[in-house]
Design an enzyme around this catalytic site. Structure first.
Site, short mmCIF file in Angstrom:
data_model
loop_
_atom_site.label_atom_id
_atom_site.label_comp_id
_atom_site.label_asym_id
_atom_site.label_seq_id
_atom_site.Cartn_x
_atom_site.Cartn_y
_atom_site.Cartn_z
N CYS A 256 0.82 -1.22 0.00
CA CYS A 256 0.00 0.00 0.00
C CYS A 256 0.85 1.26 0.00
O CYS A 256 1.40 1.61 -1.04
CB CYS A 256 -1.02 -0.06 1.13
N HIS A 342 -4.02 -5.09 0.19
CA HIS A 342 -3.59 -5.64 1.48
C HIS A 342 -3.69 -7.16 1.51
O HIS A 342 -4.74 -7.70 1.90
CB HIS A 342 -4.41 -5.02 2.62
N GLU A 344 -2.52 -9.16 3.62
CA GLU A 344 -2.71 -9.67 4.99
C GLU A 344 -4.18 -9.67 5.38
O GLU A 344 -4.57 -10.19 6.41
CB GLU A 344 -1.89 -8.84 5.99
N1 LIG Z 1 -3.24 1.64 3.53
C1 LIG Z 1 -2.27 2.49 3.10
O1 LIG Z 1 -1.08 2.20 3.23
C2 LIG Z 1 -2.72 3.81 2.54
C3 LIG Z 1 -1.64 4.50 1.73
C4 LIG Z 1 -1.94 5.98 1.52
N2 LIG Z 1 -2.04 6.69 2.81
C5 LIG Z 1 -3.25 6.13 0.75
O2 LIG Z 1 -4.25 6.56 1.32
O3 LIG Z 1 -3.28 5.80 -0.43
#
Ligand SMILES: NC(=O)CC[C@H](N)C(=O)O
Length: 366
Positions: A256, A342, A344
């Site tokens: 992410c 994600h 996980e």
């Molecule tokens: N879950 C995250 O790592 C979010 C990454 C970043 N803050 C976004 O909003 O895209």
């Protein structure tokens, strides 16, 4: 007991006002509004550090009906700034539950509002895009709330990762394990660390602004770049460290925010999405295997597709089947890869856990 008849107000940055009832702490809160379409996993979502600075709409019509327990945490405290729902339940039923969502939000000082027409609100955000909002159950004056809301900074340009990162190093996993992983914590979710350690790695978690020199003292076999809140483009310190890590030519895995930082470290710009992807059922195609994975997502920024596709050292590995956005990349000349979503889960499907296995195999082979 909930504050079931206490009125509350939600005011959006574009001037729209929604009236509801107070839930959780009585008070006022502000932040960027976002919505999660998942039907379950609210406690994992509330405690995901990536949501820091955001006021969350849970689309599902009933939220909280299976209570709260001590295990379903992705960090030690609630990270959302506020909660918006249709029916936020204080009554619950589950053998593992230890408390109500209402008490949990109160204990974490989280202001909520329920009895909101979340279908209309989410349709509005999907049309008008992400924006700031204010919720209040103690200042029931719209003009005062609008004045307060006008002072709230936009998420664009906000560096929040160092705010939620650990302030000191800690370790997990088997200290005698053959593989060692250095984690840069930009707001890492607990289950990511579990997914690494349970695959036989010794993991050391470092604060966001740890320099490469300190990371190397752990003599890691690989580097993990974590998820986290805020604007990736507001993190030049992290991009510079990642550029130095890339020169080590050791395996790198990013998730992410870590994916966005890996792109930035390779000269690929990030951008603010219209309203982001947040939920548990986003279809992603693995271009290498041809398989579709149902994924957990929580992001409001993305990497610029055209820049990725024209980069001579980067291969697109995953693409979103809803909007063709970039969901995974890998470098051609060294063992570095990342995904926007994600794997996980917590909450969500287990389709993508193989990525952690691939990272372990990459370190073994390196
Ligand atoms: N879950 C995250 O790592 C979010 C990454 C970043 N803050 C976004 O909003 O895209």
């Amino acid at each position: 007991m909930p504050n079931s008849n206490q009125p509350a107000i939600l005011v959006l940055q574009d001037g729209h006002v929604f009236y509801g009832k107070a839930f959780g702490k009585i008070g006022t809160t502000t932040g960027e509004i976002c919505f999660n379409t998942g039907m379950t996993g609210y406690q994992e979502v509330f405690t995901d550090p990536s949501y820091y600075g955001q006021v969350l709409i849970m689309n599902n019509v009933h939220v909280g009906n299976y209570g709260i327990n001590a295990e379903d945490l992705e960090s030690e405290t609630v990270k959302i700034r506020g909660l918006i729902g249709r029916n936020l339940e204080d009554k619950y039923s589950r053998y593992k539950a230890t408390d109500s969502m209402d008490n949990y939000l109160k204990a974490n000082n989280i202001v909520g509002i329920e009895d909101i027409d979340t279908r209309a609100l989410v349709a509005h955000i999907r049309t008008k895009g992400a924006m700031n909002c204010i919720i209040s159950s103690d200042i029931l004056d719209v003009d005062k709330l609008k004045a307060q809301l006008a002072e709230v900074p936009d998420m664009d340009g906000l560096e929040l990762a160092s705010v939620v990162s650990t302030d000191k190093e800690y370790e997990l996993g088997d200290p005698s394990a053959p593989l060692k992983i250095a984690v840069l914590d930009f707001g890492v979710k607990k289950n990511i660390l579990t997914c690494l350690a349970e695959r036989g790695a010794h993991v050391r978690v470092h604060p966001a602004k740890t320099p490469l020199s300190r990371l190397k003292e752990f003599n890691p076999d690989g580097y993990f770049i974590s998820n986290g809140p805020g604007d990736p483009a507001a993190m030049p310190y992290a991009v510079e460290t990642l550029k130095e890590i890339l020169e080590e030519k050791k395996p790198i895995f990013g998730i992410c925010l870590g994916h966005q930082l890996l792109a930035l470290a390779n000269g690929i710009p990030t951008f603010k999405m219209h309203h982001g992807h947040r939920g548990l059922n986003h279809p992603v195609k693995n271009i290498i295997s041809g398989r579709c994975e149902i994924t957990t997502q929580n992001h409001g920024f993305g990497v610029l597709p055209e820049a990725v596709k024209h980069h001579d050292n980067i291969e697109v590995t995953h693409v979103n089947l809803n909007d063709e956005s970039i969901e995974g990349i890998r470098l051609k000349d060294r063992p570095a890869f990342s995904v926007q979503y994600h794997p996980e889960s917590t909450p969500g499907p287990f389709d993508s856990r193989y990525l952690f296995d691939e990272f372990i195999e990459m370190m073994k082979a390196n």
